[in-house]
Design a protein around this motif. Structure first.
Motif, PDB file in Angstrom:
ATOM      1  N   ILE A   1      -3.814   0.829   0.121  1.00  0.00           N
ATOM      2  CA  ILE A   1      -2.468   0.543   0.831  1.00  0.00           C
ATOM      3  C   ILE A   1      -1.669   0.575  -0.604  1.00  0.00           C
ATOM      4  O   ILE A   1      -2.042  -0.476  -1.609  1.00  0.00           O
ATOM      5  CB  ILE A   1      -2.452  -0.806   1.245  1.00  0.00           C
ATOM      6  CG1 ILE A   1      -3.112  -0.609   2.620  1.00  0.00           C
ATOM      7  CG2 ILE A   1      -0.899  -0.939   1.591  1.00  0.00           C
ATOM      8  CD1 ILE A   1      -3.192  -1.946   3.745  1.00  0.00           C
ATOM      9  N   ASP A   2      -0.641   1.160  -0.818  1.00  0.00           N
ATOM     10  CA  ASP A   2       0.272   1.276  -1.941  1.00  0.00           C
ATOM     11  C   ASP A   2       1.757   1.327  -1.437  1.00  0.00           C
ATOM     12  O   ASP A   2       2.039   2.169  -0.369  1.00  0.00           O
ATOM     13  CB  ASP A   2       0.095   2.402  -2.804  1.00  0.00           C
ATOM     14  CG  ASP A   2      -1.181   2.450  -3.584  1.00  0.00           C
ATOM     15  OD1 ASP A   2      -1.393   1.578  -4.661  1.00  0.00           O
ATOM     16  OD2 ASP A   2      -2.327   2.773  -3.046  1.00  0.00           O
TER      17      ASP A   2
ATOM     18  N   MET B   1       1.613   8.201   5.288  1.00  0.00           N
ATOM     19  CA  MET B   1       2.888   7.508   5.160  1.00  0.00           C
ATOM     20  C   MET B   1       3.434   6.696   6.466  1.00  0.00           C
ATOM     21  O   MET B   1       3.216   7.336   7.559  1.00  0.00           O
ATOM     22  CB  MET B   1       4.136   8.099   4.661  1.00  0.00           C
ATOM     23  CG  MET B   1       5.373   7.293   4.192  1.00  0.00           C
ATOM     24  SD  MET B   1       6.658   8.329   3.587  1.00  0.00           S
ATOM     25  CE  MET B   1       7.337   9.301   4.915  1.00  0.00           C
ATOM     26  N   VAL B   2       3.552   5.504   6.563  1.00  0.00           N
ATOM     27  CA  VAL B   2       3.959   4.805   7.419  1.00  0.00           C
ATOM     28  C   VAL B   2       5.415   4.952   7.774  1.00  0.00           C
ATOM     29  O   VAL B   2       6.185   4.886   6.943  1.00  0.00           O
ATOM     30  CB  VAL B   2       3.645   3.227   7.385  1.00  0.00           C
ATOM     31  CG1 VAL B   2       4.116   2.406   8.605  1.00  0.00           C
ATOM     32  CG2 VAL B   2       2.273   2.765   7.002  1.00  0.00           C
TER      33      VAL B   2
ATOM     34  N   LEU C   1       5.370   2.657   2.426  1.00  0.00           N
ATOM     35  CA  LEU C   1       4.266   2.426   2.626  1.00  0.00           C
ATOM     36  C   LEU C   1       3.137   3.368   2.618  1.00  0.00           C
ATOM     37  O   LEU C   1       3.177   4.150   3.769  1.00  0.00           O
ATOM     38  CB  LEU C   1       3.864   1.292   3.927  1.00  0.00           C
ATOM     39  CG  LEU C   1       2.740   0.417   3.932  1.00  0.00           C
ATOM     40  CD1 LEU C   1       2.812  -0.441   2.741  1.00  0.00           C
ATOM     41  CD2 LEU C   1       2.766  -0.370   5.342  1.00  0.00           C
ATOM     42  N   ILE C   2       2.129   3.575   1.841  1.00  0.00           N
ATOM     43  CA  ILE C   2       1.428   4.866   1.664  1.00  0.00           C
ATOM     44  C   ILE C   2      -0.144   4.163   1.886  1.00  0.00           C
ATOM     45  O   ILE C   2      -0.563   3.531   1.424  1.00  0.00           O
ATOM     46  CB  ILE C   2       1.551   5.478   0.503  1.00  0.00           C
ATOM     47  CG1 ILE C   2       2.974   5.780  -0.005  1.00  0.00           C
ATOM     48  CG2 ILE C   2       0.711   6.644   0.434  1.00  0.00           C
ATOM     49  CD1 ILE C   2       3.487   6.821   1.220  1.00  0.00           C
TER      50      ILE C   2
ATOM     51  N   ALA D   1       4.048  -5.265   9.105  1.00  0.00           N
ATOM     52  CA  ALA D   1       4.401  -4.541   7.902  1.00  0.00           C
ATOM     53  C   ALA D   1       4.736  -5.543   6.857  1.00  0.00           C
ATOM     54  O   ALA D   1       4.130  -5.053   5.335  1.00  0.00           O
ATOM     55  CB  ALA D   1       5.676  -3.932   8.384  1.00  0.00           C
ATOM     56  N   SER D   2       5.184  -6.791   6.918  1.00  0.00           N
ATOM     57  CA  SER D   2       5.423  -7.469   5.629  1.00  0.00           C
ATOM     58  C   SER D   2       4.158  -7.915   4.908  1.00  0.00           C
ATOM     59  O   SER D   2       4.099  -7.834   3.702  1.00  0.00           O
ATOM     60  CB  SER D   2       6.201  -8.954   5.964  1.00  0.00           C
ATOM     61  OG  SER D   2       5.403  -9.601   7.154  1.00  0.00           O
ATOM     62  N   ASP D   3       3.131  -8.042   5.898  1.00  0.00           N
ATOM     63  CA  ASP D   3       1.640  -8.354   5.244  1.00  0.00           C
ATOM     64  C   ASP D   3       1.149  -7.184   4.609  1.00  0.00           C
ATOM     65  O   ASP D   3       0.471  -7.448   3.448  1.00  0.00           O
ATOM     66  CB  ASP D   3       0.920  -9.120   6.147  1.00  0.00           C
ATOM     67  CG  ASP D   3       1.180 -10.479   6.740  1.00  0.00           C
ATOM     68  OD1 ASP D   3       2.062 -11.083   5.991  1.00  0.00           O
ATOM     69  OD2 ASP D   3       0.870 -11.017   7.641  1.00  0.00           O
ATOM     70  N   ALA D   4       1.219  -6.156   5.046  1.00  0.00           N
ATOM     71  CA  ALA D   4       0.818  -4.997   4.644  1.00  0.00           C
ATOM     72  C   ALA D   4       1.396  -4.588   3.196  1.00  0.00           C
ATOM     73  O   ALA D   4       0.744  -4.145   2.369  1.00  0.00           O
ATOM     74  CB  ALA D   4       0.855  -3.806   5.542  1.00  0.00           C
TER      75      ALA D   4
END
Length: 328
Positions: free
Chosen positions: A139-140, A157-158, A146-147, A118-121
């Protein structure tokens, strides 16, 4: 007195024994538990219970063995509830053998070749990732969420991140991604639009087309062909002349911001200025609900279309070609 001491010692001994046993019990209860995952991606999805449709789809597409392999993979996994949001009959149609190729394309649009925590995303905010079907997912990060494919047909949405597996990681999403939402880079998007022929020609003449096709993210305030037509006669030809490439570069970079700025963030800058890639500053003002660039300048521009999302940033369409001389 002696009997009392003996009784006292017995009580103390029992107390110490109970404390020892309790300590041993607590030690066992709090013994370190291995955090290493023991199940692969498919096994984890099966064990979880929220992904029965996804698992059935992977099996129908014969991708279950692939996603049980070495990897690593990153899977954005739609829940059963996410699949239930699709139009009636869609899942049944996808699971038909005749539609296997479509199903494979859809499922691979949820998988990245490699492990992306997630941190990289989150660090990809405003850009995109290439999925296993070779299309981009935008990715936004919006209000801390995180969308994926913001403003697309099936924005997702994640909801849960970093479910570790032996061969990668699962991030849970609340919608099934649509390959039709895949986006191109800024230059390809402008070229495909049809209203930016002069801008694309100028980027090529300035040899900036490769730069603005790169990782980014960038924000481009893009003048239309009509905007270029408003310039004095001969100006475009002058700018496209190889001898004037440095001037053209300066003009074009005055339309580019280093970073992805969506319209909400741009509006929040009302009354302020930002530094563009040519080093000059551009002012932003909200006037009569319109976002105005360089209000009162030689070539004041109005943003006519916002948030054309690209794989490496965002385009905002403007009705005039900005003048670097308007830099405050």
């Amino acid at each position: 007195m002696k009997s009392i001491d003996s009784k006292f010692l017995s009580i103390i001994s029992l107390f110490l024994l109970s404390v020892f046993l309790l300590a041993c019990s607590d030690s066992d209860d709090h013994a370190p538990v291995s955090s290493e995952p023991t199940l692969n991606i498919v096994e984890t999805a099966v064990d979880d219970g929220r992904f029965t449709t996804l698992v059935a789809a992977l099996q129908a597409a014969e991708l279950d063995d692939d996603l049980s392999g070495d990897g690593p993979f990153t899977v954005f996994a739609p829940t059963d509830d996410a699949f239930d949001l699709l139009p009636a009959g869609t899942v049944d149609a996808l699971l038909e053998p005749a539609n296997k190729a479509t199903l494979i394309d859809l499922l691979l649009y949820h998988v990245i070749d490699g492990e992306v925590p997630a941190s990289d995303a989150i660090a990809l905010d405003g850009t995109s990732a290439v999925m296993l079907n070779a299309l981009n997912v935008r990715i936004d990060v919006v209000d801390g969420d995180l969308i994926l494919n913001l403003n697309g047909n099936r924005e997702a949405m994640v909801t849960v991140t970093d479910i570790e597996c032996t061969n990668g990681v699962i991030h849970v999403i609340d919608a099934v991604l649509d390959p039709g939402d895949a986006v191109d880079n800024i230059v390809d998007t402008a070229a495909a639009n049809g209203n930016f022929g002069t801008l694309v020609a100028a980027l090529q003449a300035a040899e900036l087309d490769d730069d603005l096709s790169g990782t980014g993210p960038f924000t481009v305030f893009a003048p239309t062909d009509d905007a270029f037509d408003l310039l004095p006669a001969g100006t475009v030809d002058f700018l496209l002349d190889e001898a004037n490439q440095s001037t053209l570069i300066d003009v074009l970079l005055y339309h580019v911001f280093d970073g992805s700025v969506l319209s909400t963030a741009a509006i929040a800058l009302d009354g302020q200025s930002v530094t563009m890639l040519n080093g000059g500053t551009m002012s932003l003002d909200l006037a009569a609900s319109e976002l105005i660039l360089n209000l009162g300048g030689n070539r004041q521009a109005t943003v006519t279309i916002t948030d054309v999302l690209c794989s490496n940033g965002v385009i905002h369409v403007i009705d005039a070609v900005l003048d670097p001389a308007d830099s405050p």
